[in-house]
Design a protein around this motif. Sequence first.
Motif, PDB file in Angstrom:
ATOM      1  N   VAL A 167       2.036  -0.090 -11.543  1.00  0.00           N
ATOM      2  CA  VAL A 167       1.896  -1.507 -11.216  1.00  0.00           C
ATOM      3  C   VAL A 167       2.502  -2.319 -12.353  1.00  0.00           C
ATOM      4  O   VAL A 167       2.071  -2.223 -13.505  1.00  0.00           O
ATOM      5  CB  VAL A 167       0.413  -1.885 -11.036  1.00  0.00           C
ATOM      6  CG1 VAL A 167       0.285  -3.346 -10.607  1.00  0.00           C
ATOM      7  CG2 VAL A 167      -0.259  -0.963 -10.012  1.00  0.00           C
ATOM      8  N   SER A 168       3.500  -3.120 -12.038  1.00  0.00           N
ATOM      9  CA  SER A 168       4.177  -3.938 -13.041  1.00  0.00           C
ATOM     10  C   SER A 168       4.004  -5.410 -12.686  1.00  0.00           C
ATOM     11  O   SER A 168       4.291  -5.830 -11.560  1.00  0.00           O
ATOM     12  CB  SER A 168       5.666  -3.582 -13.095  1.00  0.00           C
ATOM     13  OG  SER A 168       6.347  -4.397 -14.019  1.00  0.00           O
ATOM     14  N   VAL A 197      -5.000   3.441  -1.656  1.00  0.00           N
ATOM     15  CA  VAL A 197      -4.808   3.046  -3.050  1.00  0.00           C
ATOM     16  C   VAL A 197      -3.662   2.048  -3.158  1.00  0.00           C
ATOM     17  O   VAL A 197      -3.770   1.018  -3.834  1.00  0.00           O
ATOM     18  CB  VAL A 197      -4.536   4.275  -3.941  1.00  0.00           C
ATOM     19  CG1 VAL A 197      -4.116   3.839  -5.349  1.00  0.00           C
ATOM     20  CG2 VAL A 197      -5.762   5.166  -4.031  1.00  0.00           C
ATOM     21  N   LYS A 198      -2.557   2.335  -2.483  1.00  0.00           N
ATOM     22  CA  LYS A 198      -1.393   1.442  -2.521  1.00  0.00           C
ATOM     23  C   LYS A 198      -1.749   0.048  -2.009  1.00  0.00           C
ATOM     24  O   LYS A 198      -1.351  -0.977  -2.599  1.00  0.00           O
ATOM     25  CB  LYS A 198      -0.267   2.046  -1.681  1.00  0.00           C
ATOM     26  CG  LYS A 198       1.020   1.217  -1.584  1.00  0.00           C
ATOM     27  CD  LYS A 198       1.733   1.124  -2.897  1.00  0.00           C
ATOM     28  CE  LYS A 198       3.198   0.692  -2.742  1.00  0.00           C
ATOM     29  NZ  LYS A 198       3.398  -0.571  -2.035  1.00  0.00           N
ATOM     30  N   THR A 199      -2.520  -0.020  -0.928  1.00  0.00           N
ATOM     31  CA  THR A 199      -2.913  -1.311  -0.368  1.00  0.00           C
ATOM     32  C   THR A 199      -3.764  -2.103  -1.358  1.00  0.00           C
ATOM     33  O   THR A 199      -3.567  -3.308  -1.560  1.00  0.00           O
ATOM     34  CB  THR A 199      -3.690  -1.109   0.939  1.00  0.00           C
ATOM     35  OG1 THR A 199      -2.839  -0.472   1.902  1.00  0.00           O
ATOM     36  CG2 THR A 199      -4.172  -2.439   1.505  1.00  0.00           C
ATOM     37  N   ILE A 200      -4.709  -1.428  -2.007  1.00  0.00           N
ATOM     38  CA  ILE A 200      -5.579  -2.089  -2.990  1.00  0.00           C
ATOM     39  C   ILE A 200      -4.756  -2.613  -4.163  1.00  0.00           C
ATOM     40  O   ILE A 200      -4.945  -3.744  -4.626  1.00  0.00           O
ATOM     41  CB  ILE A 200      -6.659  -1.109  -3.478  1.00  0.00           C
ATOM     42  CG1 ILE A 200      -7.617  -0.771  -2.336  1.00  0.00           C
ATOM     43  CG2 ILE A 200      -7.427  -1.690  -4.669  1.00  0.00           C
ATOM     44  CD1 ILE A 200      -8.531   0.394  -2.643  1.00  0.00           C
ATOM     45  N   LEU A 201      -3.834  -1.798  -4.648  1.00  0.00           N
ATOM     46  CA  LEU A 201      -3.020  -2.201  -5.802  1.00  0.00           C
ATOM     47  C   LEU A 201      -2.041  -3.310  -5.434  1.00  0.00           C
ATOM     48  O   LEU A 201      -1.782  -4.208  -6.252  1.00  0.00           O
ATOM     49  CB  LEU A 201      -2.280  -0.996  -6.362  1.00  0.00           C
ATOM     50  CG  LEU A 201      -3.159   0.118  -6.939  1.00  0.00           C
ATOM     51  CD1 LEU A 201      -2.300   1.285  -7.421  1.00  0.00           C
ATOM     52  CD2 LEU A 201      -4.021  -0.413  -8.081  1.00  0.00           C
ATOM     53  N   ALA A 225      -2.103  -6.743  -7.504  1.00  0.00           N
ATOM     54  CA  ALA A 225      -0.903  -7.207  -8.199  1.00  0.00           C
ATOM     55  C   ALA A 225      -0.493  -8.598  -7.722  1.00  0.00           C
ATOM     56  O   ALA A 225      -0.056  -9.443  -8.516  1.00  0.00           O
ATOM     57  CB  ALA A 225       0.234  -6.208  -7.992  1.00  0.00           C
ATOM     58  N   ALA A 226      -0.636  -8.838  -6.430  1.00  0.00           N
ATOM     59  CA  ALA A 226      -0.256 -10.151  -5.890  1.00  0.00           C
ATOM     60  C   ALA A 226      -1.118 -11.259  -6.461  1.00  0.00           C
ATOM     61  O   ALA A 226      -0.672 -12.411  -6.575  1.00  0.00           O
ATOM     62  CB  ALA A 226      -0.363 -10.126  -4.368  1.00  0.00           C
TER      63      ALA A 226
END
Length: 231
Positions: A147-148, A194-198, A202-203
């Motif tokens: 996550v950047s 996990v991808k959805t949560i991150l 991040a948004a």
Amino acid sequence: MKHPTSYRTSIIGRTAGRLGVLTAACLTALAVAAPAEASTFSYPGHGVAVVHDRATTHADRAHPDQYRDSFAIHELGAVFGLGADNRATAVSAGCSASHPCRSIALSFQIVTMAGSHVRINATNLGRAVNEQCPGCQTLAGAYQFIVSTPAPFSLDAQARNQLAVIHHRLDALQTSNASIDDIKQRADALAAQVKTILDRAAAAAPKDREVNPLGTTGPSVTMHRHFDGPS
């Protein structure tokens, strides 16, 4: 007689990195030097962070049913360089077709970082090996999430609680009698969550208006996936 399954639950590493100067060669050397299992290193004054996670299983006649998972979260803050290494290795050895082994290793690595033009050296590898083990079930899966964001942020309580639920479900695969293919599908489904949560976290991360007043550098979540075993 079926022996108890062994596993490792998560090791959650958290550290902070400061801004500094990095060369690609230096970062590569640091990544190679990181020890096994799970660890996080930061180098104050140099803006370098190195994270390393691993899940490893070895099934044999004495221990025919092995499962291990790793679920690690590393929140690094602002960095100039990142070395991220995530590996899952599953080995089945010396069992017979009439009494096959089952060896499953799954490693989830989550890394959050902030900065512009960060140099990244990322390795994500799953490796499954059958050594003279006909009919054995061997599966290794590695998932890496980077996550950047423009400005440093921390995962909030809601995101951490949601990730903890996913970790619990990953652990629960230890006692599942599901097939290897089904385990693989369930791991993929957990990774998608996990991808959805991150993505959501991040948004909502703060924008670094002082460095980038127009806010044109947005957050990103990169997911790497590598499986070795039944296709």
